[in-house]
Design an enzyme around this catalytic site. Structure first.
Site: not given
Length: 409
Positions: A218, A344, A373
């Site tokens: 991320s 996502d 995600h």
């Protein structure tokens, strides 16, 4: 042929159901028939529309062949968990469903040039059978997400995978979020790579003979990409793996501001960021108006009042432009594998820089149709290994054991 099979299947199913219903709605077979009918239809939909091979985007044939041989998971069909394949559901459930491996860390605080400190959590793996010599033991640097630390389940799983292969791991915790004191009025952001550079220099100088790979998740992946884009080949890293990075921060922010996404993710993450600021309020008051920061109801508002101010940007748009890794992908100078799911909400599929990736021989994108995600759940009851974990394990092992072949196959 597939359409014809489907027509035959539905026609036979309809006739069967009609016959059952004639027996009477409360006849013994109708409930079972409806369940079977729904089951067949759902199975067909899942196999035809959900379970798919990922799209592998790589312009370099050598890199492609290397991945096909030593990291075959990126060419295999990904079967998301059949009862929770939707992106938001995968994202929400993964932290609760997957088990948390037990990891014993050794903490180290290192000083930075501006007088700050960074908390590193080491998993030394001194019992490594494959690499008993600590000086040459392969090392994986792990970068967690926006509010993440070494305690996140996805980080623990990467260490669990690395332990079985004999590697050492070190987790780079961003400033001020791992329990350590903040010594200067600054935290971290996706565009500022100074702390990452300091950590890489420190880790490499401790073990100069040990091959080094990094994996970022991320925002950790965004930070790693921005660093690689700035440094090109001038890095101690052999390769990097990037998971669920947000490629264009403007698109990420816009997606997270849609009502449902704001409710499920945006507001919660904003409160997590604010709680970290609250803990260091005395120190951070020197650089910005904390009361305004505490009124933020979204990540964009938080970045407007805090991140862009702290790091000297004129506006939040200037920060978002600088923080978006899509602009630096063309300058990456070492092999990088990037895994994203096109569903996502943190990194919308249309914002993934496919064309830019094709222009850099060092870059490979692996794009799944489902996974959310940092989700990538698979199997009926996805407690243990995710698709992301398998990509991480195979790619890191491929680089450490066969990395010299990436550009020569």
């Amino acid at each position: 042929a597939c359409a014809m099979d489907w027509q035959v299947l539905t026609r036979e199913l309809s006739l069967y159901l009609e016959n059952q219903v004639r027996v009477g709605l409360f006849g013994s077979g109708v409930g079972l028939s409806l369940v079977l009918g729904f089951g067949v239809a759902y199975a067909y939909y899942y196999l035809s529309s959900i379970a798919k091979k990922p799209q592998l985007v790589a312009s370099n044939e050598h890199f492609c062949r290397f991945l096909e041989e030593y990291c075959p998971v990126v060419t295999e069909t990904y079967y998301p968990t059949i009862w929770c394949w939707e992106g938001r559901v995968q994202t929400l459930l993964r932290p609760f469903i997957t088990f948390r491996p037990q990891v014993q860390y050794r903490n180290e605080l290192i000083k930075t040039a501006d007088g700050g400190q960074i908390s590193l959590d080491w998993f030394d793996n001194n019992d490594s059978l494959y690499y008993p010599d600590a000086s040459t033991r392969p090392t994986v640097l792990l970068l967690p997400g926006l509010t993440g630390t070494s305690k996140e389940s996805y980080i623990l799983h990467m260490i669990y995978q690395s332990e079985t292969l004999g590697y050492r791991c070190v987790v780079f915790n961003n400033r001020g979020i791992s329990g350590e004191e903040l010594l200067t009025p600054r935290t971290y952001c996706a565009s500022n790579t100074e702390d990452l550079e300091a950590v890489l220099h420190h880790v490499h100088s401790l073990h100069p003979l040990a091959p080094l790979v990094a994996a970022g998740v991320s925002m950790g992946g965004m930070l790693l990409l921005n660093y690689l884009g700035k440094t090109g080949r001038d890095t101690p890293l052999k390769a990097a793996a990037i998971f669920s990075a947000g490629w264009n921060v403007f698109e990420t922010a816009a997606s997270l501001e849609k009502p449902l996404n704001w409710l499920l993710f945006n507001y919660y993450l904003t409160t997590c960021l604010q709680s970290s600021i609250r803990r260091h309020r005395q120190m951070l008051e020197k650089s910005c108006d904390i009361d305004l920061v505490m009124k933020a109801k979204s990540i964009r508002e938080f970045d407007t009042q805090f991140t862009s101010v702290t790091f000297g940007y004129r506006t939040v748009d200037d920060y978002y432009e600088d923080a978006s890794p899509c602009h630096r992908l063309k300058s990456v100078g070492i092999p990088v594998l990037c895994l994203n799911s096109v569903d996502d909400v943190f990194s919308p599929g249309h914002a993934i820089p496919v064309e830019t990736a094709k222009q850099n021989a060092n870059v490979a994108l692996v794009l799944t149709s489902c996974g959310g995600h940092i989700g990538f759940l698979e199997g009926i009851w996805p407690r243990k290994c995710t698709y992301m974990d398998r990509v991480f394990k195979q790619f890191v092992q491929a680089v450490f054991e066969h990395g010299n072949k990436i550009f020569s196959m």
